[in-house]
Design a protein around this motif. Structure first.
Motif, PDB file in Angstrom:
ATOM      1  N   ALA A  20      -4.311   5.400   6.592  1.00  0.00           N
ATOM      2  CA  ALA A  20      -5.652   3.861   7.184  1.00  0.00           C
ATOM      3  C   ALA A  20      -6.477   5.180   8.319  1.00  0.00           C
ATOM      4  N   ASP A  21      -5.914   5.697   9.508  1.00  0.00           N
ATOM      5  CA  ASP A  21      -6.257   5.864  10.201  1.00  0.00           C
ATOM      6  C   ASP A  21      -6.864   7.893   9.893  1.00  0.00           C
ATOM      7  N   LEU A  22      -6.457   8.876   8.574  1.00  0.00           N
ATOM      8  CA  LEU A  22      -7.226   9.021   8.289  1.00  0.00           C
ATOM      9  C   LEU A  22      -8.323   8.584   6.928  1.00  0.00           C
ATOM     10  N   ALA A  23      -8.086   7.821   6.309  1.00  0.00           N
ATOM     11  CA  ALA A  23      -9.268   7.174   6.023  1.00  0.00           C
ATOM     12  C   ALA A  23     -10.528   6.869   6.572  1.00  0.00           C
ATOM     13  N   GLY A  24      -9.858   6.793   8.463  1.00  0.00           N
ATOM     14  CA  GLY A  24     -10.972   6.008   9.217  1.00  0.00           C
ATOM     15  C   GLY A  24     -11.746   7.272   9.418  1.00  0.00           C
ATOM     16  N   SER A  25     -11.468   8.255   9.640  1.00  0.00           N
ATOM     17  CA  SER A  25     -11.982   9.573  10.063  1.00  0.00           C
ATOM     18  C   SER A  25     -12.762  10.329   9.132  1.00  0.00           C
ATOM     19  N   ARG A 100       0.075 -10.751  -5.908  1.00  0.00           N
ATOM     20  CA  ARG A 100       0.295 -11.295  -4.453  1.00  0.00           C
ATOM     21  C   ARG A 100       0.905  -9.965  -3.464  1.00  0.00           C
ATOM     22  N   ILE A 101       1.526  -9.713  -3.993  1.00  0.00           N
ATOM     23  CA  ILE A 101       2.476  -9.426  -3.411  1.00  0.00           C
ATOM     24  C   ILE A 101       2.777  -7.782  -4.126  1.00  0.00           C
ATOM     25  N   GLN A 102       2.510  -6.666  -3.310  1.00  0.00           N
ATOM     26  CA  GLN A 102       2.174  -5.614  -3.544  1.00  0.00           C
ATOM     27  C   GLN A 102       3.107  -4.080  -3.043  1.00  0.00           C
ATOM     28  N   LEU A 103       3.463  -2.970  -3.190  1.00  0.00           N
ATOM     29  CA  LEU A 103       4.758  -2.167  -2.318  1.00  0.00           C
ATOM     30  C   LEU A 103       3.441  -0.710  -3.179  1.00  0.00           C
ATOM     31  N   GLU A 104       3.950   0.238  -2.467  1.00  0.00           N
ATOM     32  CA  GLU A 104       3.090   0.963  -2.643  1.00  0.00           C
ATOM     33  C   GLU A 104       3.527   2.000  -1.231  1.00  0.00           C
ATOM     34  N   TRP A 105       3.789   3.729  -1.904  1.00  0.00           N
ATOM     35  CA  TRP A 105       3.916   4.757  -1.089  1.00  0.00           C
ATOM     36  C   TRP A 105       2.711   5.374  -1.110  1.00  0.00           C
ATOM     37  N   ILE A 106       2.301   5.402   0.757  1.00  0.00           N
ATOM     38  CA  ILE A 106       1.270   6.194   0.602  1.00  0.00           C
ATOM     39  C   ILE A 106       1.262   6.656   1.811  1.00  0.00           C
ATOM     40  N   SER A 107       1.364   8.313   1.886  1.00  0.00           N
ATOM     41  CA  SER A 107       1.678   9.534   3.536  1.00  0.00           C
ATOM     42  C   SER A 107       0.129   9.624   4.180  1.00  0.00           C
ATOM     43  N   GLY A 108       0.497  10.000   5.405  1.00  0.00           N
ATOM     44  CA  GLY A 108      -0.097  10.070   6.392  1.00  0.00           C
ATOM     45  C   GLY A 108      -1.712  11.363   5.678  1.00  0.00           C
ATOM     46  N   SER A 109      -1.225  11.856   5.124  1.00  0.00           N
ATOM     47  CA  SER A 109      -2.427  12.828   4.590  1.00  0.00           C
ATOM     48  C   SER A 109      -3.169  11.569   3.307  1.00  0.00           C
ATOM     49  N   GLU A 110      -3.200  10.514   2.933  1.00  0.00           N
ATOM     50  CA  GLU A 110      -3.566  10.215   1.522  1.00  0.00           C
ATOM     51  C   GLU A 110      -4.675   9.401   2.182  1.00  0.00           C
ATOM     52  N   GLY A 111      -5.809   9.457   2.861  1.00  0.00           N
ATOM     53  CA  GLY A 111      -6.579   8.438   3.057  1.00  0.00           C
ATOM     54  C   GLY A 111      -7.422   8.161   1.933  1.00  0.00           C
TER      55      GLY A 111
END
Ligand code: SF4
Ligand code: SF4
Ligand code: SF4
Ligand code: FES
Lengths: 138, 318
Positions: A20-25, A100-111
């Motif tokens: 999420a941070d990376l998506a921001g930057s 309404r409920i979801q689970l996903e794997w998203i890594s730090g590099s996947e902004g």
């Protein structure tokens, strides 16, 4: 005022939160309906958290964790998916719409993936409309 | 000092909790001598609701309610009990969390009446007569019945001071609870009366208590799939035992009889929603994801005794 969804995103500190941070930057935009809660690991997410978010007013709950093999605590994400899937089965039988409920794997590099997942989740919840469970809390 | 006054009301329960108190035998003789039972309806004593209604407010020291609140009569009498009793106890898992009879909330009243009075194989009711809340007999006598509502635990209707788990509560535990009551050694208001340990902690099948570690379950089994080992952990063997999240005031009765714990003791301290914690505990003990889908009928398994007190169960879409 028109209804705007409230999305609770429970994000693992080591991956999805960093994503999420990376998506921001990188200035990828995602909907302002997203409210992020940081947890140390997706294995920290108890079914209670999801249920409580739903009855306290969330229209959707999204859990983000590390890809298999990447969890900082080795098997937190394996625990997370078992709990999540079992919770989802029960919640669905009790009348919660499964989307309404979801689970996903998203890594730090996947902004980018983070931003896209949020946009897709927001769209899906808008389709479903307001959460009928709202206000179910004691 | 005059004897403490006790009142007992059976609402939407089966009477098993009443019997468990009566069964206290020797202990109860002691206890009974120290108590003045002013009301016990509709089972043990010949008392009428109007007798209870006529008593001064706050004049009864301890009130026990067993069973859930399932109709307008229960609702009325538990409110009267609350007015008359200084301390009100939800006695048994029906009163505390809704109980096994709280599973009615999975169905509509119409579905249930249909099943009970029309569609059962052994029912002979060609005119399809259903219970009515009022009926006039001979054109002049009006008879009434209470109206049905969703099942609720006691604390969704009135303030509850203490909770006692079990279906019914285990007799030794009841004895201890009464002793605590009589000696005034009670936990803070709003708590469960419990020793505070999980069934696992008092289970002689628990590998951890034998210095070994607990292994993941590699299969999912039902009790009809054959008997478990003599002394191994049922959960390890795939029988979905809820001992990790259940209060063990029964002393782990079911696992010692080769049957997995189903959770009648109520949630271990700090847990608000039994089923959700049970989901978490069981899922964490499974060896792989596929097993999650093999659990038959998870709602009835995890919420067998606590559906009406659950977060999501209050708003079920039917
Ligand atoms: S808790 Fe069990 S024994 Fe007590 S009233 Fe309910 S069903 Fe009967
Ligand atoms: S899971 Fe069941 S059988 Fe295993 S230790 Fe706990 S109570 Fe005993
Ligand atoms: S083992 Fe579990 S289900 Fe059996 S009596 Fe004890 S608490 Fe109830
Ligand atoms: S550390 Fe990210 S899921 Fe465990």
């Amino acid at each position: 005022m028109a209804w705007e969804p409230r999305l609770i995103v429970i994000a693992c500190h080591w991956c999805t939160y960093a994503g999420a941070d990376l998506a921001g930057s990188l200035r990828y935009s995602y909907p302002p309906t997203v409210h992020i809660v940081r947890v140390p690991c997706s294995g920290r997410v108890e079914p209670e958290f999801i249920a409580e978010a739903l009855i306290r007013g969330a229209d959707g709950v999204f859990i983000g964790g590390c890809h298999f093999g990447d969890c900082h605590y080795k098997e937190g994400n394996y625990k997370a998916i078992r709990r999540f899937n079992l919770f989802k089965r029960v919640a669905t039988e009790l009348g919660v719409e499964p989307d309404r409920i979801q689970l996903e794997w998203i890594s730090g590099s996947e902004g980018k993936k983070f931003a896209e997942s949020m946009t897709a989740f927001d769209a899906k919840i808008r389709e479903l409309g307001p959460n009928p469970l709202k206000g179910g809390a004691q | 000092m005059s004897k403490p006054k006790l009142a007992y009301y059976l609402a939407g329960g089966c009477g098993g909790c009443d019997i468990a108190v009566v069964d206290l035998s020797e202990t109860l003789v002691d206890v009974a001598l120290q108590l003045d039972i002013v009301f016990w309806a509709p089972t043990v004593a010949d008392a009428k609701y109007k007798d209870l209604e006529a008593m001064p407010d706050g004049s009864i020291d301890v009130g026990l309610v067993s069973g859930n609140v399932r109709n307008s009569e229960h609702e009325h009498i538990v409110k009267v009990m609350r007015q008359k009793c200084k301390v009100l106890i939800a006695f048994g898992i029906c009163a505390s969390c809704g109980g096994i009879k709280g599973l009615v909330n999975l169905h509509t009243t119409e579905q249930l009446l249909d099943k009970a009075y029309i569609n059962t194989f052994s029912t002979d009711n060609p005119e399809k007569i259903l219970p009515q809340t009022t009926v006039v007999v001979d054109g002049k006598y009006e008879l009434t019945l209470p109206s049905l509502m969703d099942a609720r635990p006691l604390d969704q209707v009135v303030k509850v001071d203490y909770y006692v788990g079990g279906c019914p509560p285990y007799h030794e535990h009841i004895g201890k609870a009464f002793m605590a009551l009589l000696s005034g050694q009670l936990p803070p208001s709003g708590s469960w009366i419990t020793m505070g340990k999980a069934v696992c902690e008092v289970c002689n099948r628990n590998p951890v208590l034998q210095g070994k570690s607990k292994k993941f379950a590699t299969t999912v089994k039902r009790t009809i799939d054959g008997p478990p080992s003599e002394d191994g952990c049922l959960l390890e063997e795939g029988y979905l035992c809820l001992g990790p999240v259940t209060q063990g005031d029964c002393g782990s009765k079911c696992p010692s009889a080769n049957v997995p714990c189903r959770g009648c003791g109520g949630p271990i301290p700090g847990v608000k929603d039994f089923g959700l914690r049970a989901i978490s505990a069981i899922a964490s003990m499974l060896d792989n994801e596929e097993l999650v889908d093999q659990i038959p009928d998870p709602v009835h398994l995890f919420y067998r005794y606590t559906l009406p007190s659950s977060f999501l169960g209050k708003k079920i879409k039917r």
